[in-house]
Design an enzyme around this catalytic site. Structure first.
Site, PDB file in Angstrom:
ATOM      1  N   GLY A  11       2.782   4.817  -3.390  1.00  0.00           N
ATOM      2  CA  GLY A  11       1.654   5.714  -3.148  1.00  0.00           C
ATOM      3  C   GLY A  11       1.152   5.689  -1.715  1.00  0.00           C
ATOM      4  O   GLY A  11       1.734   5.037  -0.840  1.00  0.00           O
ATOM      5  N   GLN A  12       0.025   6.413  -1.488  1.00  0.00           N
ATOM      6  CA  GLN A  12      -0.482   6.569  -0.119  1.00  0.00           C
ATOM      7  C   GLN A  12      -0.794   5.212   0.523  1.00  0.00           C
ATOM      8  O   GLN A  12      -0.373   4.943   1.642  1.00  0.00           O
ATOM      9  CB  GLN A  12      -1.757   7.437  -0.112  1.00  0.00           C
ATOM     10  CG  GLN A  12      -2.242   7.782   1.296  1.00  0.00           C
ATOM     11  CD  GLN A  12      -3.702   8.228   1.367  1.00  0.00           C
ATOM     12  OE1 GLN A  12      -4.459   8.082   0.419  1.00  0.00           O
ATOM     13  NE2 GLN A  12      -4.089   8.763   2.508  1.00  0.00           N
ATOM     14  N   ILE A  35       5.851   3.366 -10.884  1.00  0.00           N
ATOM     15  CA  ILE A  35       6.378   3.977 -12.110  1.00  0.00           C
ATOM     16  C   ILE A  35       7.633   4.794 -11.806  1.00  0.00           C
ATOM     17  O   ILE A  35       8.534   4.899 -12.625  1.00  0.00           O
ATOM     18  CB  ILE A  35       5.284   4.805 -12.826  1.00  0.00           C
ATOM     19  CG1 ILE A  35       5.739   5.201 -14.223  1.00  0.00           C
ATOM     20  CG2 ILE A  35       4.862   6.017 -12.006  1.00  0.00           C
ATOM     21  CD1 ILE A  35       4.626   5.528 -15.172  1.00  0.00           C
ATOM     22  N   ARG A  36       7.689   5.359 -10.576  1.00  0.00           N
ATOM     23  CA  ARG A  36       8.894   6.075 -10.119  1.00  0.00           C
ATOM     24  C   ARG A  36       9.433   5.368  -8.900  1.00  0.00           C
ATOM     25  O   ARG A  36       8.660   4.899  -8.058  1.00  0.00           O
ATOM     26  CB  ARG A  36       8.525   7.506  -9.712  1.00  0.00           C
ATOM     27  CG  ARG A  36       8.648   8.482 -10.857  1.00  0.00           C
ATOM     28  CD  ARG A  36       8.145   9.868 -10.483  1.00  0.00           C
ATOM     29  NE  ARG A  36       6.987  10.202 -11.306  1.00  0.00           N
ATOM     30  CZ  ARG A  36       5.731  10.086 -10.924  1.00  0.00           C
ATOM     31  NH1 ARG A  36       5.429   9.678  -9.727  1.00  0.00           N
ATOM     32  NH2 ARG A  36       4.747  10.402 -11.747  1.00  0.00           N
ATOM     33  N   TYR A 142     -13.077   8.874 -12.708  1.00  0.00           N
ATOM     34  CA  TYR A 142     -12.574   7.972 -11.663  1.00  0.00           C
ATOM     35  C   TYR A 142     -13.652   6.938 -11.288  1.00  0.00           C
ATOM     36  O   TYR A 142     -13.395   5.732 -11.234  1.00  0.00           O
ATOM     37  CB  TYR A 142     -12.199   8.826 -10.451  1.00  0.00           C
ATOM     38  CG  TYR A 142     -11.703   8.068  -9.244  1.00  0.00           C
ATOM     39  CD1 TYR A 142     -10.466   7.439  -9.249  1.00  0.00           C
ATOM     40  CD2 TYR A 142     -12.466   8.016  -8.073  1.00  0.00           C
ATOM     41  CE1 TYR A 142      -9.991   6.777  -8.123  1.00  0.00           C
ATOM     42  CE2 TYR A 142     -11.991   7.363  -6.942  1.00  0.00           C
ATOM     43  CZ  TYR A 142     -10.761   6.744  -6.973  1.00  0.00           C
ATOM     44  OH  TYR A 142     -10.302   6.093  -5.849  1.00  0.00           O
ATOM     45  N   LYS A 146     -13.694   2.905 -11.661  1.00  0.00           N
ATOM     46  CA  LYS A 146     -13.788   2.035 -10.479  1.00  0.00           C
ATOM     47  C   LYS A 146     -14.942   1.044 -10.644  1.00  0.00           C
ATOM     48  O   LYS A 146     -14.802  -0.138 -10.343  1.00  0.00           O
ATOM     49  CB  LYS A 146     -13.953   2.866  -9.199  1.00  0.00           C
ATOM     50  CG  LYS A 146     -12.678   3.577  -8.781  1.00  0.00           C
ATOM     51  CD  LYS A 146     -11.570   2.579  -8.422  1.00  0.00           C
ATOM     52  CE  LYS A 146     -10.250   3.206  -8.137  1.00  0.00           C
ATOM     53  NZ  LYS A 146      -9.150   2.264  -7.962  1.00  0.00           N
TER      54      LYS A 146
END
Ligand code: AKB
Length: 324
Positions: A11-12, A35-36, A142, A146
């Protein structure tokens, strides 16, 4: 040698964290998981990389037994805007994933980093100089995950003695891996559009001020916090960290110093605007500064100068690849 496991390593944040930690501790010491499998070949092949679904306890056990990490950076999560379109999935991934990784940290005696966010605050939180300890009533899924994540990490520290630590990230600006599904993603997209097309249509209002940070500072914060003297930490899991605040209009004006004919217009997306309106304009990060020496290197001018150069190089390389 300490071993480090990273979830969401494609990811980022995870992709850049993986590269920096591999440079610092050696390629074999840092196990990337996602996951990928990432499309970036360097990331995939510069050290161990495993496919891992954070909701699958068996996969987690296999990876923990195989690599025996000492530290986990748990970066796998859904971001705020996508969380509002898929609230059930956001709850499952953000809470279920964190719970599984905390359990792994407990069973295999690791420390764990958890990235909280400005999204953990809500509309009733003071917007300016948002205190470290203040009212928190987030209104997005979200944000709920968090805030609950911060509390769960505190619980694992107090109840089981697990060395959990974390920060509240502002919006993150980076060029290596694009963000996806966040409310603050405009601050990355704007650079690519400015360089490619000299225009950008922004989904937030021109005067919407938000806390932001350049990725090298975010990576520095994570590593410095995980390496800080535990005896100095009072807050542990949810440090406000702050580097710069700006509005889309201010960012566009800074970009125009490099691309004078760059144009911005505004097509406000009410969902993302409402989320942004519920978040702080600027957090007070005194606790992070005094407890573990937080001090960012980049302000808006320094970040924009570097983004223009790096995104420019990336867009040129992408163009050359298409021609060949
Ligand atoms: C998002 O916009 O969802 C994230 C964040 C501020 O946590 N970038």
């Amino acid at each position: 040698m300490n071993k480090i496991l990273i979830t969401g390593a494609g990811g980022q944040i995870g992709s850049e964290l993986t590269s920096v930690l591999r440079r610092k501790y050696g390629d074999d010491a840092v196990i990337g998981t996602d996951i990928r499998m990432p499309t970036d070949q360097a990331l995939r092949e510069s050290g161990p990389f495993e496919s891992l679904d954070v909701l699958d306890e068996h996969q987690i056990t296999r990876v923990m037994q195989q690599y025996k990490p000492d530290v986990i950076y748990h970066m796998a999560a859904l971001l705020s805007a996508v969380g509002e379109t898929k609230p059930h999935q956001a709850w499952q991934i953000n809470m279920g994933g964190l719970y599984n990784l905390l359990e792994a940290a407990r069973q295999y005696k690791c420390s764990l980093f958890f990235p909280s966010s400005i999204g953990a605050f809500g509309p009733s939180t003071p917007k300016n100089d948002t205190p470290q300890d203040t009212i928190m009533r987030p209104e997005t899924m979200y944000g709920v995950t968090k805030l609950a994540g911060e509390l769960l990490c505190d619980y694992y520290f107090k109840r089981f003695g697990i060395d959990t630590r974390g920060v509240r990230f502002p919006g993150l600006v980076s060029y290596a891996t694009e963000p996806g599904g966040g409310t603050t993603d405009y601050a990355v997209e704007i650079f690519f559009e400015a360089i490619k097309h000299k225009k950008y249509s922004c989904y937030l209002r021109n005067d919407c001020s938000l806390d932001m940070m350049y990725m090298p500072d975010a990576i520095k914060a994570m590593i410095d916090l995980m390496e800080a003297d535990p005896n100095r930490l009072i807050h542990r899991n949810a440090f406000n960290i702050c580097a710069m605040s700006f509005t889309p209009e201010q960012l566009a004006r800074e970009i125009q110093k490099y691309i004078p004919d760059f144009l911005i217009d505004y097509k406000v997306d009410p969902v993302r605007q409402e989320i942004a309106d519920s978040w702080p304009d600027s957090m007070d990060d005194t606790a992070a500064r005094s407890e573990w020496g937080w001090n960012p290197d980049y302000d808006m001018a320094a970040m924009v100068a570097e983004m223009i150069e790096k995104v420019g190089d990336k867009v040129t390389t992408m163009g050359q690849k298409r021609i060949h």
